[in-house]
Design an enzyme around this catalytic site. Structure first.
Site, short mmCIF file in Angstrom:
data_model
loop_
_atom_site.label_atom_id
_atom_site.label_comp_id
_atom_site.label_asym_id
_atom_site.label_seq_id
_atom_site.Cartn_x
_atom_site.Cartn_y
_atom_site.Cartn_z
N THR A 27 -4.28 1.35 11.03
CA THR A 27 -3.83 1.29 9.64
C THR A 27 -5.08 1.30 8.76
OG1 THR A 27 -3.91 -1.13 9.45
CG2 THR A 27 -1.88 -0.17 10.33
N ILE A 82 -10.19 -5.48 14.51
CA ILE A 82 -10.60 -5.60 13.11
C ILE A 82 -11.39 -4.38 12.67
CG2 ILE A 82 -11.79 -7.03 11.42
CD1 ILE A 82 -9.32 -8.35 12.83
N LYS A 83 -10.86 -3.72 11.65
CA LYS A 83 -11.57 -2.57 11.09
C LYS A 83 -12.57 -3.07 10.06
CE LYS A 83 -9.46 1.91 10.62
NZ LYS A 83 -8.47 2.68 9.88
N VAL A 84 -13.82 -2.70 10.29
CA VAL A 84 -14.92 -3.15 9.42
C VAL A 84 -15.63 -1.90 8.91
CG1 VAL A 84 -17.12 -4.39 9.43
CG2 VAL A 84 -15.18 -5.31 10.71
#
Ligand code: E4P
Length: 215
Positions: A27, A82-84
């Site tokens: 997402t 976790i998208k960073v």
């Protein structure tokens, strides 16, 4: 190649999951904004549908805040990744999260140099955006080739998620390069199994079958 769907829409995720080929979901804030649900609830619902990695993006700008945000998102489900974003603060946050065992998908990668830094920081995944790179007159697939070359030479525990996919050729060319994962929008996934010769072939077999004498 693992196939993820690039959407936050639960109906589309359910449908593609029912095909039996779905390995995960990515997402992003823009995709989440299209759904009428708060972020944490949405991520929790996606995790109930798909048992693979589900990427959820942090919105903070400092490493400390990113890490705090990431810990809360990671607590939703063991499969949350976790998208960073690929920034200096993002690298620091990735290092901390990786040491805590929280998997990171380093996003908005547009160069092999960025990819190398993300791997060094301990990112479990990196997301080079091929379509957006093509959009500015660059060659998104060449970027994937460069990144795969680097990964082939070392022992990083990092998988490449080919992102910002616009058409099936992005997927098949990336697969030929050995990219680990493609995160694919729903419309492109639908295009992947459509072929006019398949439709013509089915019709021809049906027509001929109707001529076979039945008992
Ligand atoms: C990747 O994780 C992103 O969500 C996505 O692939 C971006 O694609 P877009 O360029 O179509 O917005």
């Amino acid at each position: 190649m693992k196939i993820f769907i690039d959407t936050a829409n639960l109906d589309k995720i359910r449908e593609v999951n029912s095909w039996g080929i779905l390995d995960g979901v990515t997402t992003n804030p823009s995709l989440v904004a299209k759904e009428n649900t708060d972020f944490e609830t949405l991520v929790g619902e996606i995790c109930k549908i798909v048992s693979g990695p589900i990427s959820a993006e942090v919105m903070s700008e400092t490493a400390t805040e990113m890490v705090e945000e990431a810990r809360k998102l990671a607590a939703i489900n063991k499969n949350v990744v976790i998208k960073v974003p690929m920034t200096e603060e993002g690298l620091k946050a990735t290092k901390t999260l990786a040491e805590e065992g929280i998997p990171v998908n380093m996003t908005l990668v547009f160069s092999a140099a960025q990819a190398l830094l993300a791997c060094k920081a301990g990112a479990r995944y990196i997301s080079p955006f091929v379509g957006r790179f093509d959009d500015v007159g660059e060659d998104g697939l060449r970027l994937i080739a460069e990144i795969m070359d680097i990964l082939d030479s070392y022992d990083f525990d990092t998988e490449v998620i080919v992102a910002s996919i616009r058409h099936p050729i992005h997927v098949t060319q990336a697969a030929r390069m050995g990219a680990h994962i493609a995160t694919i929008p729903y419309d492109v996934l639908k295009k992947m199994f459509n072929h006019p010769l398949t439709d013509i072939g089915i019709k021809r077999f049906k027509d001929d079958w109707a001529k076979v004498p039945k008992k």
